[in-house]
Design an enzyme around this catalytic site. Structure first.
Site, PDB file in Angstrom:
ATOM      1  N   ASP A 195      -6.983  -6.394   3.854  1.00  0.00           N
ATOM      2  CA  ASP A 195      -6.194  -5.181   3.766  1.00  0.00           C
ATOM      3  C   ASP A 195      -6.399  -4.429   5.043  1.00  0.00           C
ATOM      4  O   ASP A 195      -7.331  -4.323   5.804  1.00  0.00           O
ATOM      5  CB  ASP A 195      -6.932  -4.273   2.869  1.00  0.00           C
ATOM      6  CG  ASP A 195      -6.346  -2.862   2.776  1.00  0.00           C
ATOM      7  OD1 ASP A 195      -5.343  -2.516   3.422  1.00  0.00           O
ATOM      8  OD2 ASP A 195      -6.887  -1.737   2.120  1.00  0.00           O
ATOM      9  N   ASP A 230      -4.701   3.838  -2.013  1.00  0.00           N
ATOM     10  CA  ASP A 230      -5.629   4.222  -1.263  1.00  0.00           C
ATOM     11  C   ASP A 230      -6.334   5.639  -1.333  1.00  0.00           C
ATOM     12  O   ASP A 230      -5.456   6.482  -1.155  1.00  0.00           O
ATOM     13  CB  ASP A 230      -5.186   4.017   0.661  1.00  0.00           C
ATOM     14  CG  ASP A 230      -5.134   2.566   0.880  1.00  0.00           C
ATOM     15  OD1 ASP A 230      -6.124   1.779   0.594  1.00  0.00           O
ATOM     16  OD2 ASP A 230      -4.066   2.302   1.316  1.00  0.00           O
ATOM     17  N   SER A 235       0.833  -1.033  -0.122  1.00  0.00           N
ATOM     18  CA  SER A 235       0.087   0.213   0.049  1.00  0.00           C
ATOM     19  C   SER A 235       0.838   1.217   0.012  1.00  0.00           C
ATOM     20  O   SER A 235       1.581   1.407   0.863  1.00  0.00           O
ATOM     21  CB  SER A 235      -0.982   0.025   1.189  1.00  0.00           C
ATOM     22  OG  SER A 235      -1.358   1.369   1.220  1.00  0.00           O
ATOM     23  N   MET A 237      -8.712   8.380   0.007  1.00  0.00           N
ATOM     24  CA  MET A 237      -9.792   8.786   1.210  1.00  0.00           C
ATOM     25  C   MET A 237     -10.450  10.181   1.239  1.00  0.00           C
ATOM     26  O   MET A 237      -9.523  10.811   0.600  1.00  0.00           O
ATOM     27  CB  MET A 237      -8.917   8.591   2.481  1.00  0.00           C
ATOM     28  CG  MET A 237      -8.263   7.086   2.726  1.00  0.00           C
ATOM     29  SD  MET A 237      -7.190   7.320   4.228  1.00  0.00           S
ATOM     30  CE  MET A 237      -6.647   5.535   3.963  1.00  0.00           C
ATOM     31  N   HIS A 261      -1.105  -1.058  -4.357  1.00  0.00           N
ATOM     32  CA  HIS A 261      -2.422  -0.845  -3.790  1.00  0.00           C
ATOM     33  C   HIS A 261      -2.536   0.680  -3.711  1.00  0.00           C
ATOM     34  O   HIS A 261      -1.695   1.450  -2.843  1.00  0.00           O
ATOM     35  CB  HIS A 261      -2.368  -1.569  -2.653  1.00  0.00           C
ATOM     36  CG  HIS A 261      -3.867  -1.487  -1.899  1.00  0.00           C
ATOM     37  ND1 HIS A 261      -5.052  -2.282  -2.008  1.00  0.00           N
ATOM     38  CD2 HIS A 261      -4.274  -0.546  -0.696  1.00  0.00           C
ATOM     39  CE1 HIS A 261      -5.899  -1.787  -1.393  1.00  0.00           C
ATOM     40  NE2 HIS A 261      -5.508  -0.863  -0.476  1.00  0.00           N
ATOM     41  N   MET A 291     -11.883  -5.767   4.850  1.00  0.00           N
ATOM     42  CA  MET A 291     -10.957  -5.242   5.616  1.00  0.00           C
ATOM     43  C   MET A 291     -10.771  -5.598   6.709  1.00  0.00           C
ATOM     44  O   MET A 291     -11.728  -6.224   7.611  1.00  0.00           O
ATOM     45  CB  MET A 291     -11.837  -3.792   5.932  1.00  0.00           C
ATOM     46  CG  MET A 291     -11.636  -2.733   4.778  1.00  0.00           C
ATOM     47  SD  MET A 291     -10.228  -2.519   3.553  1.00  0.00           S
ATOM     48  CE  MET A 291      -9.426  -1.676   5.043  1.00  0.00           C
ATOM     49  N   MET A 303     -12.120   4.775  -1.029  1.00  0.00           N
ATOM     50  CA  MET A 303     -12.831   4.860   0.394  1.00  0.00           C
ATOM     51  C   MET A 303     -13.533   6.252   0.372  1.00  0.00           C
ATOM     52  O   MET A 303     -13.307   7.279   0.987  1.00  0.00           O
ATOM     53  CB  MET A 303     -12.073   4.702   1.591  1.00  0.00           C
ATOM     54  CG  MET A 303     -11.387   3.251   1.790  1.00  0.00           C
ATOM     55  SD  MET A 303      -9.753   3.376   2.778  1.00  0.00           S
ATOM     56  CE  MET A 303      -8.694   3.676   1.394  1.00  0.00           C
ATOM     57  N   HIS A 305      -8.472   1.407  -4.316  1.00  0.00           N
ATOM     58  CA  HIS A 305      -9.072   0.995  -3.127  1.00  0.00           C
ATOM     59  C   HIS A 305      -9.600   2.548  -2.856  1.00  0.00           C
ATOM     60  O   HIS A 305      -9.264   3.255  -2.276  1.00  0.00           O
ATOM     61  CB  HIS A 305      -8.455   0.649  -2.083  1.00  0.00           C
ATOM     62  CG  HIS A 305      -9.200   0.331  -0.735  1.00  0.00           C
ATOM     63  ND1 HIS A 305      -8.852  -0.055   0.378  1.00  0.00           N
ATOM     64  CD2 HIS A 305     -10.672   0.235  -0.637  1.00  0.00           C
ATOM     65  CE1 HIS A 305      -9.639  -0.017   1.116  1.00  0.00           C
ATOM     66  NE2 HIS A 305     -10.982   0.138   0.713  1.00  0.00           N
TER      67      HIS A 305
END
Ligand code: DX5
Ligand code: ZN
Length: 230
Positions: free
Chosen positions: A185, A44, A18, A46, A42, A147, A78, A76
Protein backbone atom coordinates in the site's frame (compact mmCIF):
# COMPACT_ATOMS: atom_id res chain seq x y z
CA UNK A 1 -17.53 -17.60 9.77
CA UNK A 2 -15.89 -16.42 6.56
CA UNK A 3 -13.91 -19.00 4.53
CA UNK A 4 -10.21 -18.53 3.79
CA UNK A 5 -9.25 -15.31 2.08
CA UNK A 6 -8.20 -16.24 -1.44
CA UNK A 7 -7.28 -14.68 -4.71
CA UNK A 8 -10.15 -14.71 -7.15
CA UNK A 9 -9.93 -17.59 -9.57
CA UNK A 10 -7.43 -16.97 -12.34
CA UNK A 11 -6.13 -13.74 -10.83
CA UNK A 12 -2.51 -13.22 -10.04
CA UNK A 13 -3.05 -9.90 -8.32
CA UNK A 14 -6.02 -8.07 -6.84
CA UNK A 15 -6.28 -4.31 -7.21
CA UNK A 16 -7.76 -2.28 -4.36
CA UNK A 17 -8.32 1.40 -5.22
CA UNK A 18 -7.91 3.64 -2.17
CA UNK A 19 -10.86 5.96 -1.66
CA UNK A 20 -8.53 8.44 0.02
CA UNK A 21 -7.74 9.67 -3.49
CA UNK A 22 -11.41 9.90 -4.53
CA UNK A 23 -13.21 13.23 -4.71
CA UNK A 24 -14.79 13.52 -1.25
CA UNK A 25 -17.84 15.31 -2.62
CA UNK A 26 -18.29 12.64 -5.29
CA UNK A 27 -17.16 9.35 -3.81
CA UNK A 28 -20.08 7.46 -5.32
CA UNK A 29 -19.48 8.71 -8.84
CA UNK A 30 -15.75 8.03 -8.46
CA UNK A 31 -16.57 4.42 -7.53
CA UNK A 32 -18.76 4.23 -10.65
CA UNK A 33 -15.74 5.44 -12.67
CA UNK A 34 -13.97 2.22 -11.65
CA UNK A 35 -16.37 0.50 -14.03
CA UNK A 36 -16.50 -2.70 -11.97
CA UNK A 37 -12.74 -3.27 -12.47
CA UNK A 38 -11.77 -2.95 -8.79
CA UNK A 39 -11.42 -6.19 -6.85
CA UNK A 40 -11.66 -4.55 -3.42
CA UNK A 41 -12.39 -1.02 -2.14
CA UNK A 42 -9.66 0.19 0.23
CA UNK A 43 -10.80 2.57 2.97
CA UNK A 44 -8.14 4.45 4.95
CA UNK A 45 -9.02 5.45 8.50
CA UNK A 46 -6.61 7.96 10.09
CA UNK A 47 -6.69 9.30 13.63
CA UNK A 48 -4.30 12.29 13.61
CA UNK A 49 -2.30 10.53 16.34
CA UNK A 50 -0.88 7.26 15.03
CA UNK A 51 -0.55 9.04 11.69
CA UNK A 52 -0.34 12.80 11.13
CA UNK A 53 -3.62 13.14 9.27
CA UNK A 54 -7.37 12.68 9.69
CA UNK A 55 -9.61 10.95 7.21
CA UNK A 56 -12.82 8.96 7.43
CA UNK A 57 -14.76 7.22 10.20
CA UNK A 58 -17.15 4.27 10.41
CA UNK A 59 -20.00 6.19 8.78
CA UNK A 60 -18.30 6.03 5.41
CA UNK A 61 -17.89 2.27 5.78
CA UNK A 62 -21.57 1.96 6.77
CA UNK A 63 -22.70 4.03 3.79
CA UNK A 64 -20.53 2.00 1.40
CA UNK A 65 -21.91 -1.25 2.76
CA UNK A 66 -25.48 0.03 2.35
CA UNK A 67 -24.84 1.19 -1.21
CA UNK A 68 -22.64 -1.77 -2.29
CA UNK A 69 -23.83 -4.81 -0.33
CA UNK A 70 -21.53 -7.21 -2.19
CA UNK A 71 -18.35 -5.10 -2.22
CA UNK A 72 -15.24 -6.33 -0.44
CA UNK A 73 -14.49 -3.46 1.94
CA UNK A 74 -10.79 -3.50 2.83
CA UNK A 75 -10.62 -1.24 5.88
CA UNK A 76 -7.12 -0.10 6.84
CA UNK A 77 -7.21 1.43 10.30
CA UNK A 78 -4.30 3.70 11.16
CA UNK A 79 -5.53 4.38 14.69
CA UNK A 80 -4.05 3.86 18.14
CA UNK A 81 -4.86 1.93 20.23
CA UNK A 82 -6.36 -0.23 17.50
CA UNK A 83 -8.42 -2.32 19.93
CA UNK A 84 -10.57 0.68 20.88
CA UNK A 85 -11.86 1.07 17.32
CA UNK A 86 -12.70 -2.47 16.24
CA UNK A 87 -16.38 -2.72 17.18
CA UNK A 88 -17.41 0.40 15.29
CA UNK A 89 -15.85 -0.84 12.04
CA UNK A 90 -17.06 -4.41 12.47
CA UNK A 91 -20.64 -3.24 12.91
CA UNK A 92 -20.29 -0.75 10.05
CA UNK A 93 -19.79 -3.68 7.67
CA UNK A 94 -16.05 -4.04 6.98
CA UNK A 95 -15.10 -7.26 5.17
CA UNK A 96 -11.50 -7.09 6.36
CA UNK A 97 -9.92 -4.88 9.00
CA UNK A 98 -6.17 -4.38 8.96
CA UNK A 99 -4.56 -3.03 12.12
CA UNK A 100 -1.00 -1.83 12.51
CA UNK A 101 1.28 -4.01 14.60
CA UNK A 102 2.80 -0.74 15.91
CA UNK A 103 -0.60 0.56 17.05
CA UNK A 104 -1.49 -2.07 19.61
CA UNK A 105 0.19 -3.92 22.47
CA UNK A 106 -2.26 -6.75 21.88
CA UNK A 107 -1.92 -7.75 18.24
CA UNK A 108 -2.85 -11.37 18.89
CA UNK A 109 -5.98 -10.42 20.82
CA UNK A 110 -7.02 -7.91 18.17
CA UNK A 111 -6.69 -10.40 15.32
CA UNK A 112 -8.54 -13.04 17.33
CA UNK A 113 -11.35 -10.61 18.00
CA UNK A 114 -11.74 -9.86 14.30
CA UNK A 115 -11.79 -13.56 13.45
CA UNK A 116 -14.31 -14.27 16.20
CA UNK A 117 -16.50 -11.52 14.73
CA UNK A 118 -16.49 -13.44 11.43
CA UNK A 119 -14.50 -10.93 9.42
CA UNK A 120 -11.03 -11.15 7.94
CA UNK A 121 -8.06 -10.00 10.02
CA UNK A 122 -5.05 -8.15 8.64
CA UNK A 123 -1.79 -7.04 10.27
CA UNK A 124 0.23 -4.13 8.86
CA UNK A 125 3.80 -2.92 9.30
CA UNK A 126 5.27 0.47 8.44
CA UNK A 127 8.36 0.84 6.22
CA UNK A 128 10.56 1.29 9.30
CA UNK A 129 9.22 -1.77 11.11
CA UNK A 130 10.85 -5.17 10.93
CA UNK A 131 8.87 -8.10 9.57
CA UNK A 132 9.75 -9.93 12.80
CA UNK A 133 6.86 -8.13 14.50
CA UNK A 134 4.49 -10.22 12.39
CA UNK A 135 6.08 -13.58 13.14
CA UNK A 136 3.99 -14.49 16.21
CA UNK A 137 0.72 -13.94 14.31
CA UNK A 138 1.60 -15.35 10.89
CA UNK A 139 -0.55 -18.42 11.47
CA UNK A 140 -3.68 -16.41 12.27
CA UNK A 141 -3.56 -13.35 10.00
CA UNK A 142 -5.64 -13.52 6.83
CA UNK A 143 -3.58 -10.72 5.32
CA UNK A 144 -0.17 -9.13 5.90
CA UNK A 145 0.10 -5.50 4.81
CA UNK A 146 3.57 -4.25 3.95
CA UNK A 147 3.36 -0.46 3.82
CA UNK A 148 5.34 0.91 0.89
CA UNK A 149 5.05 4.52 2.11
CA UNK A 150 4.90 5.96 5.60
CA UNK A 151 1.18 6.02 6.31
CA UNK A 152 -0.74 9.29 6.55
CA UNK A 153 -1.05 10.66 3.05
CA UNK A 154 -1.84 9.60 -0.48
CA UNK A 155 0.39 10.52 -3.40
CA UNK A 156 3.76 9.72 -1.80
CA UNK A 157 6.68 8.00 -3.51
CA UNK A 158 7.02 4.24 -3.32
CA UNK A 159 9.87 3.09 -1.02
CA UNK A 160 11.61 0.34 -3.04
CA UNK A 161 13.38 -1.20 -0.03
CA UNK A 162 9.98 -2.46 1.21
CA UNK A 163 9.93 -4.97 -1.65
CA UNK A 164 12.49 -7.08 0.22
CA UNK A 165 10.08 -7.47 3.14
CA UNK A 166 7.35 -8.64 0.79
CA UNK A 167 9.76 -11.08 -0.84
CA UNK A 168 10.84 -12.51 2.51
CA UNK A 169 7.30 -12.79 3.85
CA UNK A 170 6.20 -14.45 0.64
CA UNK A 171 9.01 -17.03 0.90
CA UNK A 172 8.21 -17.64 4.54
CA UNK A 173 4.54 -18.13 3.73
CA UNK A 174 5.52 -20.66 1.11
CA UNK A 175 7.86 -22.62 3.34
CA UNK A 176 5.37 -22.69 6.23
CA UNK A 177 2.46 -23.58 3.94
CA UNK A 178 0.40 -20.59 5.11
CA UNK A 179 -2.58 -19.27 3.18
CA UNK A 180 -2.51 -15.55 4.04
CA UNK A 181 -2.45 -12.87 1.35
CA UNK A 182 0.22 -10.16 1.17
CA UNK A 183 -0.84 -6.60 0.39
CA UNK A 184 1.29 -3.55 -0.39
CA UNK A 185 0.00 0.00 0.00
CA UNK A 186 1.39 3.36 -1.09
CA UNK A 187 2.95 4.82 -4.21
CA UNK A 188 1.83 1.93 -6.44
CA UNK A 189 0.80 2.39 -10.06
CA UNK A 190 1.55 1.19 -13.61
CA UNK A 191 5.23 2.16 -13.22
CA UNK A 192 6.04 -0.33 -10.45
CA UNK A 193 3.18 -2.85 -10.40
CA UNK A 194 5.31 -5.50 -12.16
CA UNK A 195 7.96 -5.32 -9.43
CA UNK A 196 5.33 -5.35 -6.68
CA UNK A 197 3.70 -8.44 -8.14
CA UNK A 198 7.03 -10.19 -8.76
CA UNK A 199 7.98 -9.70 -5.09
CA UNK A 200 5.01 -11.87 -4.08
CA UNK A 201 2.35 -9.24 -3.40
CA UNK A 202 -1.25 -10.47 -3.92
CA UNK A 203 -3.21 -7.26 -3.33
CA UNK A 204 -2.02 -3.87 -4.56
CA UNK A 205 -3.59 -0.73 -3.12
CA UNK A 206 -3.51 2.26 -5.45
CA UNK A 207 -5.02 5.67 -4.78
CA UNK A 208 -3.64 8.55 -6.82
CA UNK A 209 -2.54 6.32 -9.71
CA UNK A 210 -6.16 5.22 -10.19
CA UNK A 211 -8.45 8.10 -9.24
CA UNK A 212 -6.29 10.99 -10.45
CA UNK A 213 -6.51 9.74 -14.03
CA UNK A 214 -9.05 10.33 -16.79
CA UNK A 215 -10.07 6.67 -16.83
CA UNK A 216 -9.63 4.82 -13.52
CA UNK A 217 -11.05 1.64 -15.08
CA UNK A 218 -8.42 1.72 -17.85
CA UNK A 219 -5.60 2.21 -15.32
CA UNK A 220 -6.72 -0.83 -13.34
CA UNK A 221 -6.84 -2.93 -16.51
CA UNK A 222 -3.39 -1.68 -17.48
CA UNK A 223 -2.00 -2.47 -14.02
CA UNK A 224 -3.41 -5.97 -14.20
CA UNK A 225 -1.74 -6.60 -17.58
CA UNK A 226 1.57 -5.12 -16.40
CA UNK A 227 1.50 -7.22 -13.22
CA UNK A 228 1.68 -10.36 -15.35
CA UNK A 229 5.06 -9.18 -16.65
CA UNK A 230 6.79 -9.23 -13.28
C1 DX5 B 1 -1.47 5.86 3.11
C2 DX5 B 1 -2.70 5.05 2.81
C3 DX5 B 1 -2.77 4.58 1.41
C4 DX5 B 1 -2.92 5.68 0.40
C5 DX5 B 1 -2.38 5.18 -0.93
O1 DX5 B 1 -1.45 6.13 4.46
O2 DX5 B 1 -2.75 3.91 3.65
O3 DX5 B 1 -3.82 3.62 1.25
O4 DX5 B 1 -4.25 6.08 0.24
O5 DX5 B 1 -2.40 6.23 -1.81
P1 DX5 B 1 -1.40 6.34 -3.04
O6 DX5 B 1 -1.66 5.15 -3.92
O7 DX5 B 1 -1.76 7.63 -3.67
O8 DX5 B 1 -0.01 6.30 -2.49
ZN1 ZN C 1 -4.17 2.24 3.14
Amino acid sequence: MAGPLQLKKGKKLLIAPSLLAADVLNIESDIERLGGEADWLHVDIMDGHFVPNLSYGPELVRALRRRYPDAFLDVHIMVEPAEDFLDMFISAGASLITVHAEATSHLHRVLQKLKDAGIYAGAAINPGTSKELLMPVLHMADLLLVMSVNPGYGGQSFIPETLDKTRMLSEMRESLGLGCLIEMDGGIGPKNIAQVSAAGCDVAVAGSAVFRQASPAAVIKEMRILSERG
